[in-house]
Design a protein around this motif. Structure first.
Motif, mmCIF file in Angstrom:
data_model
loop_
_atom_site.group_PDB
_atom_site.id
_atom_site.type_symbol
_atom_site.label_atom_id
_atom_site.label_comp_id
_atom_site.label_asym_id
_atom_site.label_seq_id
_atom_site.Cartn_x
_atom_site.Cartn_y
_atom_site.Cartn_z
ATOM 1 N N ASP A 155 -29.056 -23.434 29.656
ATOM 2 C CA ASP A 155 -28.204 -23.714 28.496
ATOM 3 C C ASP A 155 -29.050 -23.474 27.242
ATOM 4 O OD1 ASP A 155 -27.062 -25.069 26.341
ATOM 5 O OD2 ASP A 155 -26.700 -26.926 27.474
ATOM 6 N N THR A 157 -28.959 -24.225 24.295
ATOM 7 C CA THR A 157 -29.179 -25.308 23.329
ATOM 8 C C THR A 157 -30.409 -26.154 23.676
ATOM 9 O OG1 THR A 157 -27.788 -26.942 24.449
ATOM 10 C CG2 THR A 157 -26.696 -25.467 22.888
ATOM 11 N N ASP A 184 -30.946 -17.304 29.505
ATOM 12 C CA ASP A 184 -30.356 -18.352 28.681
ATOM 13 C C ASP A 184 -28.920 -17.963 28.353
ATOM 14 O OD1 ASP A 184 -32.911 -19.219 28.866
ATOM 15 O OD2 ASP A 184 -33.321 -19.272 26.719
ATOM 16 N N ARG A 187 -23.040 -22.290 25.900
ATOM 17 C CA ARG A 187 -22.070 -23.233 26.459
ATOM 18 C C ARG A 187 -20.648 -22.682 26.398
ATOM 19 N NH1 ARG A 187 -23.522 -29.461 25.462
ATOM 20 N NH2 ARG A 187 -25.688 -29.356 26.123
ATOM 21 N N GLY A 216 -28.958 -27.771 32.193
ATOM 22 C CA GLY A 216 -28.195 -28.089 30.995
ATOM 23 C C GLY A 216 -26.709 -27.866 31.242
ATOM 24 N N HIS A 217 -25.964 -27.859 30.147
ATOM 25 C CA HIS A 217 -24.507 -27.762 30.316
ATOM 26 C C HIS A 217 -24.075 -26.296 30.399
ATOM 27 C CE1 HIS A 217 -20.618 -29.398 30.682
ATOM 28 N NE2 HIS A 217 -20.164 -28.978 29.517
ATOM 29 N N VAL A 218 -24.496 -25.676 31.476
ATOM 30 C CA VAL A 218 -24.065 -24.312 31.798
ATOM 31 C C VAL A 218 -22.558 -24.371 32.073
ATOM 32 C CG1 VAL A 218 -24.311 -22.464 33.512
ATOM 33 C CG2 VAL A 218 -26.342 -23.709 32.701
ATOM 34 N N ASP A 275 -27.429 -31.353 34.836
ATOM 35 C CA ASP A 275 -26.548 -31.280 33.665
ATOM 36 C C ASP A 275 -26.185 -32.715 33.272
ATOM 37 O OD1 ASP A 275 -24.399 -31.031 31.928
ATOM 38 O OD2 ASP A 275 -23.357 -29.502 33.113
#
Ligand SMILES: [Ca+2]
Ligand SMILES: [Ca+2]
Length: 658
Positions: A155, A157, A184, A187, A216-218, A275
């Protein structure tokens, strides 16, 4: 069935077994005391009916003569027969070996070859039910140098705030034999676009591309319309989508939700996700740390586990409110995996009775000691499960209980309503990964049953989730619903393994002698010695130089040609698990060297002039007074190597923006 209904069902079962439970409660109280006093060395076999649906098989092995001996725990009920089957990994059917009387408790297989992996199935036929157990066994399985390629999907970010931690993770993966391809993503990207990135890596190297770690928030793919838990049909999050690189996932109505309830084709890649989006900690007295901080915490735990800094204890905890459940016996996923992985007598059963004393409940035991494996099943919501905790009329455990006081499970198998929707706020499965010190993986286990027995021969946890995603009936429980469902998923790093060898200390390379002279601080676990590897790039792939492990803590690379190299040293131990022995490798330690005059491969007049234009500059060529070889060597700690790794990985990240 609502969460309350699940709980009430379990309650009905409790009433039906009231007398039985009273006896069991007393027995379990004794075992809990024993566990506290004796460090839990003793078996704490409970009397959960679900246990009979598992054959708790483990194996011991010997090399001379070669023999694999399966042993299993006796069932308290009447047993007609035990049948033993075998197959090779990857084979799609079982070969019958023998039928044994119901009193049998072991079987020795001498028709085995050292170094090979064998899978066994043991089927227990009883008048009222059939139990199944599985092991993957091996005698002295060789080291696995090359794990293949892992696609690290980040993610974007978190790329900045967690740059150091992400570099450390990449370095750890390289040091565990992986090649890392980082991408990378945004979102707001579509799941299809993210899958295209993963698929491109697979197509470029289908033989070696093996795993995907979503950090992360993939973007979350949703698929199907499944009434998985009696709460109505609805789409569920489907990370299997990212692992099935060639299946035809369709979206007929174009609403962004895929049509499939089941995977359209086998999953090729082992996928895991870390996540912590939307984890506010609504039940907690204080909010959870923020999303980035929870990720930072996870990556620190991941590193500590891999490096043997935080050791976990090879024992398991199981709490189960559902028991038989019409033969589904969800908790059999716990009993059978734990025996295969950890061996017999390592599973403690928590007291899930309505009137269980607080100290005997699942969450209390989990906070009091660490358990490498944990199973928990009860009536659920997205952020709770009944029967396992200390809250309310149903003894609920909350997500906040897994985070705040530091529940101490490492690998969790959990089951109950609702929390299969891991994309919901404060989700219980993701909470298991958010604890301060422990908690590295979690999966919803029971519909279908999950099979992780290959971790006993050194495979990573993702091997088990992929096998379970693709499984229809090769591995089974008496009733195994929702096989090949799109919802089967692993929360956590899919490359983690069962047992950890502590790495050597710092690696040094001394100049002189015409060949890189490596020396390193010993590992306390290197009972079988060390393997030495070399690569032209800090990111690998690494070629092993040592045919058999060296037992000293030094090695001179007489084979090095001219050039700049990264060396890696890994400690080796003959590991014994619940079903196998195998040579296990530690994480690598790294250092670099530039060879301007090779020790071999030509006369002294040859001086490698052609390669002197490489990084060494001219200085090395004149620096050595003794014996030809001029080596420019310098010491590199892991962080420095990671910096080089980052430099190499960044361009891929940029290229991946979609
Ligand atoms: Ca749709
Ligand atoms: Ca496929």
């Amino acid at each position: 069935m609502s969460g309350g209904e699940w709980a009430r069902y379990a309650g009905t079962m409790n009433i039906r077994r009231k007398l039985f439970r009273r006896w069991r409660g007393a027995w379990r109280g004794w075992t809990a005391t024993l566990g506290a006093l004796a460090g839990l060395a003793a078996s704490t076999r409970g009397a959960d009916p679900a246990e009979s649906y598992a054959v708790e098989v483990s194996a011991t092995v010997q090399s001379n003569p070669a023999r694999i001996t399966l042993t299993w725990t006796a069932d308290p009920g009447v047993v007609n027969t035990y049948s033993v089957f075998r197959k090779d990994p990857g084979a799609t059917n079982w070969t019958a070996l023998i039928n044994l009387q119901g009193t049998a408790m072991n079987y020795a297989d001498s028709n085995v070859t050292i170094g090979r992996v064998y899978e066994y199935q043991v089927v227990r036929r009883a008048p009222t039910l059939t139990g199944y157990g599985y092991v993957a066994a091996a005698i002295e399985r060789p080291v696995v140098d090359d794990r293949g390629k892992v696609v690290l999907v980040v993610d974007q970010t978190i790329a900045g705030p967690l740059a150091t931690e992400l570099d450390q993770l990449a370095q750890d993966l390289i040091g565990d034999g992986w090649t890392v391809a980082r991408h990378d993503v945004g979102r707001a990207d579509s799941p299809a676009a993210v899958r295209d990135v993963i698929r491109a890596e697979y197509v470029a190297d289908p033989a070696r591309t093996a795993a995907v770690l979503l950090l992360g928030h993939v973007p979350v793919a949703l698929s199907g319309n499944l009434n998985i838990d009696g709460h109505g049909s609805r789409p569920l999050p489907a990370d299997a989508y990212y692992g099935d690189v060639d299946g035809n996932w369709t979206d007929a109505n174009g609403d962004g939700v895929f049509d499939q309830d089941e995977i359209p084709s086998d999953v090729e890649l082992m996928v895991g996700r870390v996540d912590f989006a939307d984890m506010p900690g609504a039940q907690a007295s204080a909010s959870f740390p923020g999303e980035t901080e929870l990720l930072r915490r996870y990556l620190a735990k991941d590193h500590a586990y891999r490096q043997g800094i935080r050791r976990t204890t090879p024992r398991a905890l199981l709490g189960d409110r559902f028991e038989d459940y019409g033969g589904e016996a969800f908790a059999a996923s716990g009993f059978r995996n734990f025996a295969a992985l950890l061996g017999p007598g390592r599973t403690q059963v928590a007291n899930t009775a309505d009137n269980a004393p607080a100290a005997e409940r699942w969450i209390s035991l989990l906070a009091a000691a660490d358990f490498q494996w944990v199973y928990g099943a009860g009536g659920g919501t997205v952020n709770s499960s009944s029967g396992l905790g200390l809250h309310g009329a149903f003894n609920d455990v909350w997500s906040s209980d897994l985070v705040a006081p530091g529940a101490r499970g490492t690998f969790y198998l959990l089951f109950g309503s609702r929390f299969v929707e891991w994309n919901q706020p404060d989700n219980l499965l993701r909470a298991a990964l958010a604890a301060p010190d422990y908690g590295l993986a979690a999966a919803w286990a029971g519909r279908p049953h999950l099979f992780f027995q290959h971790m006993a021969v050194g495979e990573p946890i993702g091997y088990g989730i992929r096998l379970s995603q693709n499984n229809r009936s090769l591995y089974t429980n008496q009733v195994n619903n929702n096989t090949r469902g799109i919802h089967v998923a692993l929360l956590g790093d899919p490359t983690l393994r069962l047992q950890v060898v502590r790495p050597p200390g710092r690696l040094d390379i001394a100049p002189g002698g015409g060949a890189p002279a490596l020396s390193w601080a010993p590992s306390a676990d290197a009972a079988a010695g060390y393997h030495v590897y070399r690569s032209i790039a800090a990111t690998g792939p690494f070629a092993r130089l040592t045919t058999s492990p060296v037992t000293s803590t030094a090695y001179t690379d007489l084979s090095a040609p001219a050039g700049s190299f990264t060396y890696m040293v890994r400690a080796v131990r003959l590991e014994v698990s619940g079903s196998a022995s195998y040579y296990n490798l530690s994480q690598g330690v790294f250092a670099t060297a530039t060879v301007t005059t090779p020790a071999t491969g030509g006369s002294s007049g040859d001086i490698g002039g052609g390669s002197s234009g490489a990084t060494g500059g001219g200085s090395g060529a004149t620096g050595s007074a003794s014996g030809g070889g001029a080596i420019e060597a310098w010491f590199v700690a892991a962080l420095a190597a990671a910096a080089l790794c980052r430099a190499r990985l960044r361009p891929e990240g940029l290229r991946a923006k979609i």
